[in-house]
Scaffold this motif. Structure first.
Motif: not given
Length: 354
Positions: A303-309
């Protein structure tokens, strides 16, 4: 009242006197009132009897909610205005929350290359944030406010009586922007609004005025967000990305704007401690108050990877760099701060364990 770059914010009974004066003094060919399905039922019956004009009034309704804040909805409104013989001397009155005022302002600013409009916010969030400052626009897919223009309303009408129609989660959503105003501008104001366990309408009248004044003063000094106005984005860089992510992932609870901003404030304040020596005890106090009000949301590493993206689409970014607003202390901001990704993961870990 609070002056903005063009119009003025008026409150309660004075507000309706001013709007009626405006209608008498300007020879509009037609008045369009934009509502959503909620404000059509709950707010329009209270608003219309207070409007004095012989000009024909047409009501245009859109679906309620962030998923409908898009160009498809704009197309429908533009088509309705054309079918109803709107012209460059028409007036748009946006009666609703942030979706209505953002979208309605954009529609008005682009119809026939621009017609005048008035904002009548009906949610706490739109009263202290969305309807003031001239930012209009819509989302592009799940990306927040990617399409829009800066164009100020002729005036903004703030009547807290409309808040009686709001569910508690919408009130909490608006409170997040008020908390942000305290954090970026005034520690005494932060403590005042941060300690309100139960908001009453009488409390809110004074609080709304102060928040509008804080935002209006910033906007007047920096209307096009070249410097100072960026401070109003505190908590929004990650907050917007979280909001966008949750909007399109069915396994996640869809967050209201203020709920996402509140989460973003905790993350930004942690980053402020790490990078700008923001006091640890104040971080803990801010986190405790916000978690008590809004609860928490669970995020996985993916989730956090996608949010950063998603953050790369933030409008505050320049030359591919993700820019944060951070705090050195309450009321002491620093703009255009770059944050390494490992610290963002640390911030989410801090939030998870709060």
């Amino acid at each position: 009242m609070a002056n903005t770059a063009k119009g003025t914010v008026y409150y309660k009974e004075e507000a309706y006197q001013k709007i009626n004066e405006y209608l008498r003094e300007n020879n509009h060919s037609k008045v369009f009132i934009l509502v959503d399905s909620n404000t059509h039922e709950l707010c329009l019956p209270a608003f219309l009897p207070k409007i004095e004009t012989e000009t024909a009034i047409e009501i245009i309704e859109i679906e309620a909610g962030e998923p409908f804040k898009n160009l498809d909805t704009c197309m429908g409104v533009w088509q309705a205005m054309s079918d109803l013989e709107g012209d460059r001397k028409s007036l748009m009155i946006n009666l609703g929350g942030g979706v209505v005022t953002d979208l309605g302002g954009f529609v008005a600013s682009t119809f026939k290359r621009g017609i005048n409009y008035i904002n009548v916010p009906t949610t706490l969030l739109s009263m202290v944030d969305a309807s003031v400052g001239g930012k209009t626009g819509v989302d592009l897919g799940n990306l927040k406010n990617q399409i829009g223009v800066i164009s100020n309303a002729e005036m903004v009408i703030v009547d807290s009586d409309y808040l009686a129609t709001l569910p508690s989660e919408e009130m909490r959503s608006g409170l997040a922007e008020i908390l942000k105003h305290g954090l970026i501008a005034d520690e005494a104001y932060w403590h005042k609004v941060g300690q309100l366990s139960e908001l009453t309408l009488s409390d809110l009248d004074d609080i709304i005025r102060v928040s509008v004044e804080i935002k209006a003063e910033v906007v007047a000094e920096d209307p096009f967000e070249n410097g100072l106005r960026k401070t109003l984005n505190y908590g929004h860089t990650l907050g917007h990305a979280v909001e966008s992510y949750c909007l399109t992932h069915t396994e996640k609870k869809t967050l209201l704007h203020g709920e996402a901003v509140a989460l973003g404030i905790i993350l930004a304040t942690y980053l402020s401690k790490e990078l700008k020596d923001f006091p640890t005890e104040k971080l803990d106090d801010i986190t405790k108050r916000i978690v008590e009000l809004y609860g928490k949301v669970d995020f996985t590493r993916e989730d956090i990877d996608a949010i950063i993206d998603l953050m790369k689409y933030d409008k505050k970014n320049e030359a591919g760099k993700i820019n944060f607003v951070l705090l050195k202390d309450i009321g002491e901001t620093e703009i255009d701060c770059q944050v390494p990704n490992d610290l963002i993961f640390d911030a989410f870990e801090f939030y998870k364990n709060a």
